[in-house]
Design a protein around this motif. Structure first.
Motif, short mmCIF file in Angstrom:
data_model
loop_
_atom_site.label_atom_id
_atom_site.label_comp_id
_atom_site.label_asym_id
_atom_site.label_seq_id
_atom_site.Cartn_x
_atom_site.Cartn_y
_atom_site.Cartn_z
N PHE A 30 0.85 -1.19 0.00
CA PHE A 30 0.00 0.00 0.00
C PHE A 30 0.88 1.24 0.00
CE2 PHE A 30 0.81 0.65 4.53
CZ PHE A 30 1.07 -0.64 4.97
N LEU A 31 0.28 2.37 -0.38
CA LEU A 31 1.05 3.61 -0.44
C LEU A 31 1.32 4.14 0.96
CD1 LEU A 31 -0.52 5.50 -3.50
CD2 LEU A 31 1.52 4.05 -3.43
N ASP A 32 2.53 4.63 1.17
CA ASP A 32 2.91 5.28 2.42
C ASP A 32 2.19 6.63 2.52
OD1 ASP A 32 4.50 6.78 4.43
OD2 ASP A 32 5.95 5.15 4.24
N THR A 33 1.62 6.91 3.68
CA THR A 33 0.90 8.19 3.85
C THR A 33 1.85 9.38 4.04
OG1 THR A 33 0.67 7.63 6.20
CG2 THR A 33 -1.26 7.29 4.80
N GLY A 34 3.13 9.07 4.26
CA GLY A 34 4.12 10.16 4.36
C GLY A 34 5.23 9.92 3.36
N PRO A 35 4.90 10.01 2.06
CA PRO A 35 5.86 9.57 1.03
C PRO A 35 7.11 10.43 0.95
CG PRO A 35 4.02 10.72 0.00
CD PRO A 35 3.67 10.57 1.45
N VAL A 36 8.22 9.77 0.62
CA VAL A 36 9.46 10.46 0.31
C VAL A 36 9.43 10.87 -1.16
CG1 VAL A 36 11.96 10.08 0.07
CG2 VAL A 36 10.79 9.27 2.11
N SER A 37 8.71 10.11 -1.97
CA SER A 37 8.52 10.45 -3.38
C SER A 37 7.19 9.84 -3.84
CB SER A 37 9.67 9.92 -4.23
OG SER A 37 9.71 8.51 -4.17
N ASP A 38 6.65 10.33 -4.95
CA ASP A 38 5.38 9.79 -5.46
C ASP A 38 5.52 8.28 -5.71
OD1 ASP A 38 4.22 12.27 -5.41
OD2 ASP A 38 4.07 12.51 -7.59
N GLY A 39 4.57 7.53 -5.22
CA GLY A 39 4.58 6.09 -5.41
C GLY A 39 5.24 5.32 -4.27
N GLY A 82 15.09 5.06 -10.87
CA GLY A 82 15.57 3.98 -10.01
C GLY A 82 14.67 3.88 -8.80
N TYR A 83 15.02 3.03 -7.88
CA TYR A 83 14.26 2.93 -6.62
C TYR A 83 15.13 2.31 -5.54
CZ TYR A 83 13.55 -1.91 -8.15
OH TYR A 83 13.76 -3.21 -8.58
N ASN A 84 14.81 2.60 -4.30
CA ASN A 84 15.44 1.95 -3.15
C ASN A 84 14.45 0.97 -2.54
OD1 ASN A 84 16.57 5.09 -2.84
ND2 ASN A 84 18.10 3.52 -2.51
N VAL A 85 14.94 -0.18 -2.13
CA VAL A 85 14.17 -1.10 -1.29
C VAL A 85 14.84 -1.07 0.07
CG1 VAL A 85 13.42 -3.48 -0.92
CG2 VAL A 85 13.56 -2.57 -3.25
N LEU A 86 14.07 -0.69 1.07
CA LEU A 86 14.66 -0.36 2.37
C LEU A 86 13.86 -1.04 3.48
CD1 LEU A 86 16.83 1.86 3.05
CD2 LEU A 86 14.90 3.35 3.57
N CYS A 87 14.57 -1.59 4.47
CA CYS A 87 13.90 -2.19 5.63
C CYS A 87 14.59 -1.67 6.88
CB CYS A 87 13.99 -3.71 5.55
SG CYS A 87 13.23 -4.56 6.93
N ASN A 88 13.92 -0.79 7.62
CA ASN A 88 14.49 -0.23 8.85
C ASN A 88 14.22 -1.21 10.00
OD1 ASN A 88 15.16 2.16 7.46
ND2 ASN A 88 13.12 3.02 7.83
N ASN A 89 15.25 -1.48 10.78
CA ASN A 89 15.12 -2.41 11.91
C ASN A 89 15.60 -1.77 13.20
OD1 ASN A 89 14.45 -5.31 10.75
ND2 ASN A 89 15.75 -4.24 9.29
N GLY A 90 14.66 -1.51 14.10
CA GLY A 90 15.01 -0.88 15.38
C GLY A 90 14.93 0.64 15.27
N ARG A 91 14.63 1.25 16.41
CA ARG A 91 14.49 2.71 16.48
C ARG A 91 15.71 3.43 15.93
NH1 ARG A 91 9.73 4.65 19.40
NH2 ARG A 91 8.37 3.25 18.26
N HIS A 103 10.17 -0.60 2.41
CA HIS A 103 9.84 0.60 1.65
C HIS A 103 10.31 0.39 0.21
CE1 HIS A 103 9.34 3.41 5.20
NE2 HIS A 103 10.04 2.47 5.77
N ILE A 104 9.49 0.76 -0.74
CA ILE A 104 9.94 0.87 -2.13
C ILE A 104 9.84 2.36 -2.46
CG2 ILE A 104 9.48 0.29 -4.55
CD1 ILE A 104 8.19 -2.33 -3.48
N ILE A 105 10.99 2.98 -2.66
CA ILE A 105 11.03 4.44 -2.82
C ILE A 105 11.53 4.78 -4.23
CG2 ILE A 105 12.00 6.59 -1.92
CD1 ILE A 105 12.37 5.15 0.78
N PRO A 106 10.61 5.24 -5.09
CA PRO A 106 11.03 5.63 -6.44
C PRO A 106 12.02 6.79 -6.38
CG PRO A 106 8.65 5.40 -6.33
CD PRO A 106 9.15 5.36 -4.92
N ARG A 107 13.03 6.75 -7.23
CA ARG A 107 14.08 7.77 -7.24
C ARG A 107 14.27 8.36 -8.63
NH1 ARG A 107 17.88 7.39 -3.41
NH2 ARG A 107 18.44 9.40 -4.32
N MET A 108 14.50 9.66 -8.65
CA MET A 108 14.82 10.36 -9.89
C MET A 108 16.28 10.79 -9.84
SD MET A 108 12.19 10.31 -11.71
CE MET A 108 10.41 10.13 -11.62
N ALA A 109 16.94 10.79 -10.97
CA ALA A 109 18.34 11.21 -11.01
C ALA A 109 18.47 12.60 -10.40
CB ALA A 109 18.83 11.21 -12.46
N GLY A 110 19.40 12.76 -9.47
CA GLY A 110 19.66 14.06 -8.87
C GLY A 110 18.62 14.53 -7.87
#
Ligand code: 5GP
Ligand code: ZN
Length: 138
Positions: A30-39, A82-91, A103-110
């Protein structure tokens, strides 16, 4: 945070709304309600585990086998470079919701996201020492 008061368990169970993009018997995306980027998408297992290493290997494999397909669709939908796949573990690592998620975070160059990556070099011998210590803990 137990499974009883877990916001992501509630999303998986449909008790709390989310903009869902994919679901099956293993995961909900599902979409993150506090997105770092669209999608910006979150992929969660239906089962509650706090951290990556709490999750059984066979379930990790099942999640992993879905991540690529979902990431490809997210990236295509927003035409990201591009995109990042990210898994944060612990505070300390930025995990706020204690139900393991990717997290799947779509990325744009620059785009500047994650620009600060404070890398450094090991002093002589330190890498080998650390490697030995890590192997002891495997
Ligand atoms: P963490 O920092 O734990 O890795 O990431 C948790 C993510 O969940 C954050 O990016 C945050 O914006 C997102 N989030 C928190 N609560 C909700 C919610 O109720 N719905 C959705 N869709 N995302 C949430
Ligand atoms: Zn949960």
């Amino acid at each position: 945070m137990s499974a009883d008061d877990c916001i992501f368990c509630k999303i998986a169970g449909g008790e709390i709304p989310a903009v869902r993009i994919y679901e099956d018997q293993v995961v909900v995306a599902f979409l993150d309600t506090g997105p770092v980027s669209d999608g910006h998408t979150l992929v969660i297992p239906r089962q509650h585990f706090k951290k990556f290493h709490d999750c059984p290997a066979d379930l990790l494999a099942q999640i992993g086998s879905r991540l690529g397909k979902i990431a490809k669709a997210v990236s295509a939908a927003v035409s990201s470079d591009g995109y990042n796949v990210l898994c944060n573990n612990g505070r300390a690592a930025g995990q706020i919701v204690e139900h393991m998620h990717f997290h799947i975070i779509p990325r744009m160059a620059g785009d500047g996201v994650f620009d600060r990556w404070p890398s450094y070099s090991y002093e002589k011998g330190k890498a080998e020492q650390l490697a030995a210590k890590i192997r002891e803990n495997l």
